[in-house]
Design an enzyme around this catalytic site. Structure first.
Site, PDB file in Angstrom:
ATOM      1  N   ARG A  34       0.796  -1.226   0.000  1.00 15.65           N
ATOM      2  CA  ARG A  34       0.000   0.000   0.000  1.00 15.65           C
ATOM      3  C   ARG A  34       0.826   1.273   0.000  1.00 15.65           C
ATOM      4  O   ARG A  34       0.990   1.899  -1.021  1.00 15.65           O
ATOM      5  CB  ARG A  34      -0.967   0.012   1.181  1.00 15.65           C
ATOM      6  CG  ARG A  34      -2.101  -0.944   0.971  1.00 15.65           C
ATOM      7  CD  ARG A  34      -3.192  -0.728   1.966  1.00 15.65           C
ATOM      8  NE  ARG A  34      -4.485  -0.582   1.334  1.00 15.65           N
ATOM      9  CZ  ARG A  34      -5.604  -0.352   1.996  1.00 15.65           C
ATOM     10  NH1 ARG A  34      -5.586  -0.210   3.288  1.00 15.65           N
ATOM     11  NH2 ARG A  34      -6.740  -0.238   1.364  1.00 15.65           N
ATOM     12  N   ARG A  43       5.209  -4.653  -7.225  1.00 13.28           N
ATOM     13  CA  ARG A  43       3.843  -5.168  -7.221  1.00 13.28           C
ATOM     14  C   ARG A  43       3.252  -5.283  -8.623  1.00 13.28           C
ATOM     15  O   ARG A  43       2.505  -6.199  -8.925  1.00 13.28           O
ATOM     16  CB  ARG A  43       3.002  -4.246  -6.330  1.00 13.28           C
ATOM     17  CG  ARG A  43       1.504  -4.337  -6.418  1.00 13.28           C
ATOM     18  CD  ARG A  43       0.989  -5.616  -5.769  1.00 13.28           C
ATOM     19  NE  ARG A  43      -0.443  -5.546  -5.618  1.00 13.28           N
ATOM     20  CZ  ARG A  43      -1.311  -5.730  -6.609  1.00 13.28           C
ATOM     21  NH1 ARG A  43      -0.867  -5.992  -7.808  1.00 13.28           N
ATOM     22  NH2 ARG A  43      -2.613  -5.638  -6.395  1.00 13.28           N
ATOM     23  N   TYR A 154     -19.142 -10.799   1.046  1.00 16.08           N
ATOM     24  CA  TYR A 154     -18.644 -10.663  -0.335  1.00 16.08           C
ATOM     25  C   TYR A 154     -19.279 -11.711  -1.257  1.00 16.08           C
ATOM     26  O   TYR A 154     -19.603 -11.420  -2.406  1.00 16.08           O
ATOM     27  CB  TYR A 154     -17.114 -10.782  -0.392  1.00 16.08           C
ATOM     28  CG  TYR A 154     -16.422  -9.596   0.251  1.00 16.08           C
ATOM     29  CD1 TYR A 154     -16.478  -8.341  -0.338  1.00 16.08           C
ATOM     30  CD2 TYR A 154     -15.731  -9.730   1.449  1.00 16.08           C
ATOM     31  CE1 TYR A 154     -15.860  -7.244   0.248  1.00 16.08           C
ATOM     32  CE2 TYR A 154     -15.106  -8.644   2.045  1.00 16.08           C
ATOM     33  CZ  TYR A 154     -15.177  -7.406   1.439  1.00 16.08           C
ATOM     34  OH  TYR A 154     -14.575  -6.323   2.027  1.00 16.08           O
TER      35      TYR A 154
HETATM   36  O1  1CP Z   1      -0.619  -6.037   5.446  1.00 18.69           O
HETATM   37  C1  1CP Z   1      -1.285  -6.293   4.448  1.00 18.69           C
HETATM   38  O2  1CP Z   1      -1.611  -5.476   3.564  1.00 18.69           O
HETATM   39  C2  1CP Z   1      -1.609  -7.760   4.320  1.00 18.69           C
HETATM   40  C3  1CP Z   1      -2.475  -8.073   3.224  1.00 18.69           C
HETATM   41  C4  1CP Z   1      -3.972  -7.922   3.296  1.00 18.69           C
HETATM   42  C5  1CP Z   1      -4.860  -8.114   4.354  1.00 18.69           C
HETATM   43  C6  1CP Z   1      -4.552  -8.357   5.818  1.00 18.69           C
HETATM   44  C7  1CP Z   1      -4.727  -7.667   2.138  1.00 18.69           C
HETATM   45  C8  1CP Z   1      -4.171  -7.413   0.791  1.00 18.69           C
HETATM   46  N1  1CP Z   1      -6.053  -7.779   2.466  1.00 18.69           N
HETATM   47  C9  1CP Z   1      -6.150  -8.029   3.829  1.00 18.69           C
HETATM   48  C10 1CP Z   1      -7.356  -8.247   4.607  1.00 18.69           C
HETATM   49  C11 1CP Z   1      -8.666  -7.856   4.040  1.00 18.69           C
HETATM   50  N2  1CP Z   1      -9.114  -7.928   2.752  1.00 18.69           N
HETATM   51  C12 1CP Z   1      -9.748  -7.425   4.829  1.00 18.69           C
HETATM   52  C13 1CP Z   1      -9.685  -7.318   6.338  1.00 18.69           C
HETATM   53  C14 1CP Z   1      -9.020  -6.043   6.746  1.00 18.69           C
HETATM   54  C15 1CP Z   1      -9.785  -4.791   6.446  1.00 18.69           C
HETATM   55  O3  1CP Z   1     -10.927  -4.664   6.934  1.00 18.69           O
HETATM   56  O4  1CP Z   1      -9.234  -3.945   5.721  1.00 18.69           O
HETATM   57  C16 1CP Z   1     -10.836  -7.176   4.004  1.00 18.69           C
HETATM   58  C17 1CP Z   1     -12.204  -6.690   4.395  1.00 18.69           C
HETATM   59  C18 1CP Z   1     -10.434  -7.492   2.674  1.00 18.69           C
HETATM   60  C19 1CP Z   1     -11.258  -7.437   1.451  1.00 18.69           C
HETATM   61  C20 1CP Z   1     -10.621  -6.567   0.456  1.00 18.69           C
HETATM   62  N3  1CP Z   1      -9.617  -6.991  -0.361  1.00 18.69           N
HETATM   63  C21 1CP Z   1     -10.848  -5.204   0.228  1.00 18.69           C
HETATM   64  C22 1CP Z   1     -11.876  -4.328   0.932  1.00 18.69           C
HETATM   65  C23 1CP Z   1     -13.062  -4.109   0.081  1.00 18.69           C
HETATM   66  C24 1CP Z   1     -14.172  -3.389   0.816  1.00 18.69           C
HETATM   67  O5  1CP Z   1     -15.187  -4.022   1.164  1.00 18.69           O
HETATM   68  O6  1CP Z   1     -14.011  -2.170   1.061  1.00 18.69           O
HETATM   69  C25 1CP Z   1      -9.952  -4.797  -0.780  1.00 18.69           C
HETATM   70  C26 1CP Z   1      -9.804  -3.446  -1.393  1.00 18.69           C
HETATM   71  C27 1CP Z   1      -9.184  -5.953  -1.126  1.00 18.69           C
HETATM   72  C28 1CP Z   1      -8.076  -6.023  -2.101  1.00 18.69           C
HETATM   73  C29 1CP Z   1      -6.749  -6.073  -1.477  1.00 18.69           C
HETATM   74  N4  1CP Z   1      -6.348  -6.899  -0.451  1.00 18.69           N
HETATM   75  C30 1CP Z   1      -5.012  -6.703  -0.190  1.00 18.69           C
HETATM   76  C31 1CP Z   1      -4.546  -5.715  -1.101  1.00 18.69           C
HETATM   77  C32 1CP Z   1      -3.143  -5.216  -1.191  1.00 18.69           C
HETATM   78  C33 1CP Z   1      -5.640  -5.322  -1.887  1.00 18.69           C
HETATM   79  C34 1CP Z   1      -5.645  -4.279  -2.972  1.00 18.69           C
HETATM   80  C35 1CP Z   1      -5.487  -4.922  -4.274  1.00 18.69           C
HETATM   81  C36 1CP Z   1      -5.579  -3.963  -5.369  1.00 18.69           C
HETATM   82  O7  1CP Z   1      -6.277  -2.921  -5.251  1.00 18.69           O
HETATM   83  O8  1CP Z   1      -4.953  -4.279  -6.371  1.00 18.69           O
END
Ligand code: 1CP
Length: 357
Positions: A34, A43, A154
């Site tokens: 991020r 990435r 989801y």
């Molecule tokens: O430290 C880290 O970044 C570890 C990696 C990590 C973790 C712990 C990712 C990578 N996702 C998560 C957990 C996750 N994923 C949660 C629980 C934490 C939180 O509430 O933020 C949830 C709800 C998700 C679901 C998810 N995946 C979302 C949220 C969507 C929403 O409902 O708003 C999103 C945007 C993703 C994509 C995602 N997951 C991780 C990354 C780096 C990304 C972005 C990918 C991209 O945009 O290309």
């Protein structure tokens, strides 16, 4: 940088066991990637699901924040929906949007689209990534999974939602569908966490990010039995489990009944009150508003100081944000938080405790 302590005596594990620590442990939800330039460099533009097929890349992304910030844990780079990717349910994680499931799960027949998880085969890349991280870091590795409600939201909505109307509708009107779906998810989640422990995770976190959308009565009725079963299965793995959800203030009494080691809370709750109410039974984790990491450093560190003071009544305390790092956060700010918590956390906490006695 100070040398890392060994896993067995790490501040994170000690705090989770509610024992004294050499310094207050700190890590950041969504610390991997991020906001890090070195992450954006490797990435690429692929979906995270593609990145996760390359264990050496996932391992490198996992280790980057440990190097950069000196945090007390690595959290494996993955996503809560990743364990469902091999099950051929029509999942995609769209950059900038999040998990999309097409078509969404709405009927019993949809459940047949989801085959069982064979963790060692289906999650072989995750296992390899963990093995690589294990060789690189001496801080504990946090494995994680989504909790059933958050994953179900989801699957049923088909995309990120803030009202969860289809999910709640099916939960209250179709008990057969709901219980079958949640049972299937409990199996997938328990098997995912077991695989992570088998390959090096020594701490686990369950993300129930969106469960705060439910009333306490509905949480008790539709989720508590399943969450009990899940957390009991996970506790047999012998590693501490952290529960996290946002907006869960009114659910904490119920969540605290689960087989967990720590309660993760967001900034909407009074940390002092949570520490006083649950600190004798559970470790507490949280709860800086991630937006405050965008404030000038002196303002930010004032807020960190205040949180440390409020945490004093919890013998086991882990500093964290109340939700994930915002992508616009300057990495120097997270480094500043880490250093402050390490240098002043225990002196502040013991001073506050002494003054209150
Ligand atoms: O430290 C880290 O970044 C570890 C990696 C990590 C973790 C712990 C990712 C990578 N996702 C998560 C957990 C996750 N994923 C949660 C629980 C934490 C939180 O509430 O933020 C949830 C709800 C998700 C679901 C998810 N995946 C979302 C949220 C969507 C929403 O409902 O708003 C999103 C945007 C993703 C994509 C995602 N997951 C991780 C990354 C780096 C990304 C972005 C990918 C991209 O945009 O290309």
């Amino acid at each position: 940088m100070q040398p890392h302590t060994l896993n067995s005596t790490s501040p994170l594990i000690s705090a989770l066991n509610r024992q004294k620590t050499s310094h207050t442990p700190v890590w950041f939800m969504r610390q991997a990637g991020r906001s890090l330039p070195e992450y954006r460099k490797i990435r690429g533009v692929e979906s995270i699901l593609q990145v996760l097929k390359h264990p050496e890349l996932a391992a490198e992304i996992t280790v980057q924040p440990v190097r950069r910030y000196g945090v007390d844990a690595a959290i494996i780079y993955s996503d809560i929906m990743a364990p469902l990717d091999p099950l051929n349910i029509g999942l995609d994680i769209k950059p900038g949007i999040g998990p999309v499931v097409n078509p969404p799960f709405r009927t019993l027949a949809d459940l047949d689209r989801m085959r069982s998880l064979e963790a060692e085969d289906d999650l072989a890349s995750m296992a390899q990534a963990l093995e690589l991280v294990r060789r690189e870091v001496s801080v504990p590795i946090i494995g994680f999974a989504g909790a059933p409600f958050t994953i179900a939201s989801y699957l049923i909505e088909g995309n990120p939602s803030r009202s969860y109307e289809n999910t709640k509708f099916l939960m209250v009107t179709n008990p057969l569908f709901w219980d079958r779906l949640i049972n299937r998810l409990v199996d997938i989640i328990a098997d995912t966490l077991a695989l992570q422990v088998a390959h090096g995770a020594t701490v686990l976190q369950l993300f129930d990010s969106w469960v705060g959308a439910l009333s306490p009565a509905h949480y008790r009725r539709y989720l508590l039995p399943h969450m009990r079963e899940l957390t009991e299965r996970v506790s047999s793995l012998g590693v501490p489990l952290i529960h996290f959800g946002i907006n869960t203030g009114s659910l904490l009494d119920t969540v605290a009944e689960l087989s967990i080691a720590a309660l993760g809370v967001d900034w909407r709750v009074d940390l002092g009150e949570v520490a006083a109410r649950f600190g004798d039974r559970l470790a507490i984790q949280g709860n800086l508003d991630p937006v405050l990491a965008l404030a000038p450093t002196d303002v930010l560190l004032g807020e960190v100081d205040s949180i440390l003071r409020h945490s004093a009544r919890a013998p086991g305390y882990i500093f964290n944000l109340g939700h994930g790092v915002l992508p616009t956060t300057d990495p120097a700010q997270l480094r500043a938080i880490t250093d402050y918590v390490h240098d002043y956390g225990e002196p502040i906490r013991s001073q506050v405790l002494q003054e209150s006695q």
